[in-house]
Write a protein that holds these residues in place. Structure first.
Motif, PDB file in Angstrom:
ATOM      1  N   UNK A   1       4.306  13.775 -47.944  1.00 48.16           N
ATOM      2  CA  UNK A   1       4.694  12.448 -47.470  1.00 48.16           C
ATOM      3  C   UNK A   1       5.176  12.431 -46.026  1.00 48.16           C
ATOM      4  N   UNK A   2       5.084  13.539 -45.316  1.00 46.31           N
ATOM      5  CA  UNK A   2       5.750  13.563 -44.014  1.00 46.31           C
ATOM      6  C   UNK A   2       4.841  13.286 -42.833  1.00 46.31           C
ATOM      7  N   UNK A   3       3.610  12.955 -43.047  1.00 51.70           N
ATOM      8  CA  UNK A   3       2.720  12.721 -41.923  1.00 51.70           C
ATOM      9  C   UNK A   3       3.111  11.539 -41.053  1.00 51.70           C
ATOM     10  N   UNK A   4       3.783  10.540 -41.617  1.00 51.54           N
ATOM     11  CA  UNK A   4       4.104   9.343 -40.858  1.00 51.54           C
ATOM     12  C   UNK A   4       5.538   9.264 -40.375  1.00 51.54           C
TER      13      UNK A   4
ATOM     14  N   UNK B   1       7.429  12.453 -36.183  1.00 51.38           N
ATOM     15  CA  UNK B   1       7.783  13.723 -35.564  1.00 51.38           C
ATOM     16  C   UNK B   1       9.268  13.917 -35.344  1.00 51.38           C
ATOM     17  N   UNK B   2      10.119  13.048 -35.898  1.00 50.21           N
ATOM     18  CA  UNK B   2      11.548  13.204 -35.663  1.00 50.21           C
ATOM     19  C   UNK B   2      12.169  14.258 -36.578  1.00 50.21           C
ATOM     20  N   UNK B   3      11.851  14.204 -37.849  1.00 45.94           N
ATOM     21  CA  UNK B   3      12.441  15.140 -38.796  1.00 45.94           C
ATOM     22  C   UNK B   3      11.572  16.377 -38.906  1.00 45.94           C
ATOM     23  N   UNK B   4      12.185  17.519 -39.189  1.00 45.87           N
ATOM     24  CA  UNK B   4      11.342  18.703 -39.408  1.00 45.87           C
ATOM     25  C   UNK B   4      10.467  18.473 -40.636  1.00 45.87           C
ATOM     26  N   UNK B   5       9.179  18.436 -40.433  1.00 48.36           N
ATOM     27  CA  UNK B   5       8.232  18.138 -41.493  1.00 48.36           C
ATOM     28  C   UNK B   5       7.634  19.434 -42.035  1.00 48.36           C
ATOM     29  N   UNK B   6       7.480  19.512 -43.344  1.00 45.13           N
ATOM     30  CA  UNK B   6       6.873  20.675 -43.998  1.00 45.13           C
ATOM     31  C   UNK B   6       5.566  20.220 -44.630  1.00 45.13           C
TER      32      UNK B   6
ATOM     33  N   UNK C   1      14.390  26.672 -26.663  1.00 42.10           N
ATOM     34  CA  UNK C   1      15.754  26.890 -26.180  1.00 42.10           C
ATOM     35  C   UNK C   1      16.797  26.042 -26.902  1.00 42.10           C
ATOM     36  N   UNK C   2      16.367  24.953 -27.558  1.00 44.66           N
ATOM     37  CA  UNK C   2      17.327  24.099 -28.268  1.00 44.66           C
ATOM     38  C   UNK C   2      16.604  23.365 -29.391  1.00 44.66           C
ATOM     39  N   UNK C   3      17.395  22.695 -30.262  1.00 43.80           N
ATOM     40  CA  UNK C   3      16.797  21.955 -31.370  1.00 43.80           C
ATOM     41  C   UNK C   3      15.881  20.846 -30.848  1.00 43.80           C
ATOM     42  N   UNK C   4      16.219  20.256 -29.719  1.00 42.08           N
ATOM     43  CA  UNK C   4      15.403  19.179 -29.155  1.00 42.08           C
ATOM     44  C   UNK C   4      14.002  19.655 -28.773  1.00 42.08           C
ATOM     45  N   UNK C   5      13.848  20.957 -28.574  1.00 42.68           N
ATOM     46  CA  UNK C   5      12.558  21.514 -28.150  1.00 42.68           C
ATOM     47  C   UNK C   5      11.745  22.118 -29.293  1.00 42.68           C
ATOM     48  N   UNK C   6      12.222  21.964 -30.521  1.00 44.99           N
ATOM     49  CA  UNK C   6      11.519  22.530 -31.674  1.00 44.99           C
ATOM     50  C   UNK C   6      10.136  21.884 -31.795  1.00 44.99           C
ATOM     51  N   UNK C   7       9.068  22.686 -31.877  1.00 43.66           N
ATOM     52  CA  UNK C   7       7.728  22.096 -32.002  1.00 43.66           C
ATOM     53  C   UNK C   7       7.541  21.471 -33.388  1.00 43.66           C
ATOM     54  N   UNK C   8       7.160  20.175 -33.446  1.00 44.33           N
ATOM     55  CA  UNK C   8       7.021  19.490 -34.725  1.00 44.33           C
ATOM     56  C   UNK C   8       5.689  19.791 -35.408  1.00 44.33           C
ATOM     57  N   UNK C   9       5.656  19.510 -36.698  1.00 44.77           N
ATOM     58  CA  UNK C   9       4.454  19.691 -37.518  1.00 44.77           C
ATOM     59  C   UNK C   9       3.256  18.960 -36.922  1.00 44.77           C
ATOM     60  N   UNK C  10       3.498  17.772 -36.364  1.00 46.72           N
ATOM     61  CA  UNK C  10       2.394  16.968 -35.837  1.00 46.72           C
ATOM     62  C   UNK C  10       1.656  17.675 -34.698  1.00 46.72           C
ATOM     63  N   UNK C  11       2.283  18.667 -34.074  1.00 52.02           N
ATOM     64  CA  UNK C  11       1.623  19.381 -32.969  1.00 52.02           C
ATOM     65  C   UNK C  11       0.832  20.604 -33.441  1.00 52.02           C
TER      66      UNK C  11
ATOM     67  N   UNK D   1      -0.975  22.820 -30.804  1.00 50.38           N
ATOM     68  CA  UNK D   1      -0.113  23.928 -30.376  1.00 50.38           C
ATOM     69  C   UNK D   1      -0.296  25.162 -31.251  1.00 50.38           C
ATOM     70  N   UNK D   2      -0.870  24.968 -32.432  1.00 54.91           N
ATOM     71  CA  UNK D   2      -1.103  26.053 -33.378  1.00 54.91           C
ATOM     72  C   UNK D   2       0.207  26.694 -33.854  1.00 54.91           C
ATOM     73  N   UNK D   3       1.307  25.941 -33.772  1.00 56.29           N
ATOM     74  CA  UNK D   3       2.598  26.424 -34.280  1.00 56.29           C
ATOM     75  C   UNK D   3       3.531  25.239 -34.462  1.00 56.29           C
ATOM     76  N   UNK D   4       4.440  25.357 -35.415  1.00 59.35           N
ATOM     77  CA  UNK D   4       5.490  24.363 -35.598  1.00 59.35           C
ATOM     78  C   UNK D   4       6.657  25.030 -36.319  1.00 59.35           C
ATOM     79  N   UNK D   5       7.781  24.307 -36.380  1.00 58.00           N
ATOM     80  CA  UNK D   5       8.956  24.824 -37.069  1.00 58.00           C
ATOM     81  C   UNK D   5       9.375  23.843 -38.150  1.00 58.00           C
ATOM     82  N   UNK D   6       9.826  24.373 -39.294  1.00 52.38           N
ATOM     83  CA  UNK D   6      10.130  23.536 -40.447  1.00 52.38           C
ATOM     84  C   UNK D   6      11.207  24.179 -41.311  1.00 52.38           C
TER      85      UNK D   6
END
Length: 159
Positions: free
Chosen positions: A103-106, A109-114, A59-69, A73-78
């Motif tokens: 380089x984004x594993x560490x 989870x704040x920035x959208x990681x690819x 519903x909002x940017x704050x709820x975007x599922x991160x790469x770390x999940x 979760x079997x899904x993320x947004x990047x």
């Protein structure tokens, strides 16, 4: 709005088009022009093929599922980008690389990681236009994308 566009790996033979941890996508130019304004962003949703049908747009940017999940979760947004980057008139590269940021594993989870994709898949992807009040438009899901398997060893499936 559901847009008729279907994301796809480019059909031409390209080096590194699909690797063990990444794949290339065609850039969806001119797809969002009538559905997005200057303040909107376009995200790429990456999901395990079997999880794409149950993915719920956040519903909002704050709820975007991160790469770390991704493993749970079997899904993320990047690949969050301004909608203007996809306009017909925008100079942009012809391809997007999914999974290319080693380089984004560490990042915590704040920035959208690819980050690199952890298994061969298959994966499905779609583009999602987000405005300040949440999702505005989305493309259809891609066909399943299977990554290359490594050679010289036995593939061990991840749980």
């Amino acid at each position: 709005a559901l847009l008729p566009y279907v994301p796809r790996v480019p059909p031409a033979a390209l080096p590194g088009k699909v690797t063990a941890t990444t794949f290339a996508l065609e850039v969806p130019r001119c797809v969002f022009d009538c559905h997005a304004n200057a303040s909107d962003t376009v995200w790429l949703v990456v999901a395990c093929a079997n999880a794409s049908s149950t993915f719920k747009n956040p519903p909002s940017r704050a709820d975007v599922p991160p790469y770390q999940r991704l493993p749970t979760a079997c899904a993320y947004m990047t690949l969050e980008m301004a909608a203007a980057a996809f306009a017909c008139s925008a100079p942009s590269p012809a391809l997007l690389r999914v999974g290319g940021d080693t380089a984004c594993g560490g990042q915590g989870g704040q920035d959208p990681c690819n980050g690199p994709l952890p298994s061969p898949g298959p994966y499905r992807v779609k583009f999602l236009v987000m405005g300040c009040h949440g999702p505005k438009a989305e493309t259809r899901w891609s066909d399943p994308i299977l990554l290359r398997r490594g050679t010289g060893g036995t593939a061990v499936p991840t749980p």
